[in-house]
Design a protein around this motif. Structure first.
Motif, mmCIF file in Angstrom:
data_model
loop_
_atom_site.group_PDB
_atom_site.id
_atom_site.type_symbol
_atom_site.label_atom_id
_atom_site.label_comp_id
_atom_site.label_asym_id
_atom_site.label_seq_id
_atom_site.Cartn_x
_atom_site.Cartn_y
_atom_site.Cartn_z
ATOM 1 N N HIS A 119 0.855 -1.195 0.000
ATOM 2 C CA HIS A 119 0.000 0.000 0.000
ATOM 3 C C HIS A 119 0.884 1.235 0.000
ATOM 4 N N ASN A 177 5.615 4.445 3.651
ATOM 5 C CA ASN A 177 4.753 3.511 2.919
ATOM 6 C C ASN A 177 4.807 2.119 3.530
ATOM 7 N N TYR A 226 2.784 2.242 6.673
ATOM 8 C CA TYR A 226 1.379 2.319 6.282
ATOM 9 C C TYR A 226 0.850 0.936 5.879
ATOM 10 N N ALA A 227 1.645 0.201 5.096
ATOM 11 C CA ALA A 227 1.243 -1.144 4.669
ATOM 12 C C ALA A 227 1.117 -2.083 5.866
ATOM 13 N N ALA A 247 0.364 -1.222 8.915
ATOM 14 C CA ALA A 247 -0.844 -0.815 9.653
ATOM 15 C C ALA A 247 -2.111 -1.335 8.979
ATOM 16 N N LEU A 248 -2.145 -1.298 7.659
ATOM 17 C CA LEU A 248 -3.344 -1.756 6.946
ATOM 18 C C LEU A 248 -3.488 -3.275 6.957
ATOM 19 N N ASP A 249 -2.369 -3.974 6.917
ATOM 20 C CA ASP A 249 -2.414 -5.431 6.776
ATOM 21 C C ASP A 249 -2.478 -6.195 8.097
#
Length: 160
Positions: free
Chosen positions: A26, A38, A41-42, A44-46
């Protein structure tokens, strides 16, 4: 003492460097693809919510753990009485995970929300790398990791 990154490179049948060279899953708009933001962020999203919560708890405990660990070690040194706490502290100085957590905890005695979020995501990245190695290690490696890991990190590690 195992060298976890070297162990991963030696035992991973796939491409262990892919996570370091591949762009994150992401991206935040406006950032370069290889930006560390990034990757955070990835993560945190996954990450599942329970893992995020556990990492948040770890991040919140670091300052207290680091301060109490160092205070106890300084007391043992001042008293000239080596003990288990001093041995643990000395081992932690050569084991990168403990040293990283001590550094973060001492440098952020009262972390802001932003610092705690970054630390929590960093914890997830470190734990992910350690767990990748633990999946292919032997019983001695698991035992060593149980002994060397800070107690608050054990719930996130696959050492059972």
């Amino acid at each position: 003492m195992p060298q976890w990154p070297a162990r991963l490179l030696e035992t991973d049948p796939g491409d262990p460097l892919a996570a370091l060279t591949s762009p994150p899953a992401h991206r935040l708009p406006g950032l370069l693809a290889n930006s560390a933001a990034n990757h955070l962020y990835a993560v945190a999203l996954d990450a599942p919510l329970d893992r995020l919560r556990a990492a948040w708890t770890v991040a919140g405990q670091l300052a207290t753990w680091a301060e109490s660990t160092c205070t106890a070690a300084e007391g043992a040194l001042a008293g000239g009485q080596p003990n288990e706490v001093l041995e643990r502290w000395a081992t932690g100085m050569v084991f990168p995970v403990d040293r990283s957590f001590l550094t973060i905890g001492l440098s952020e005695p009262e972390p802001t929300l932003d610092q705690q979020v970054r630390t929590a995501l960093s914890v997830l990245i470190m734990v992910g790398a350690i767990n990748t190695v633990l999946r292919v290690t032997d019983d001695d490696g698991l035992t060593t990791m149980r002994l060397l890991s800070p107690p608050f990190l054990l719930p996130l590690l696959e050492v059972d």
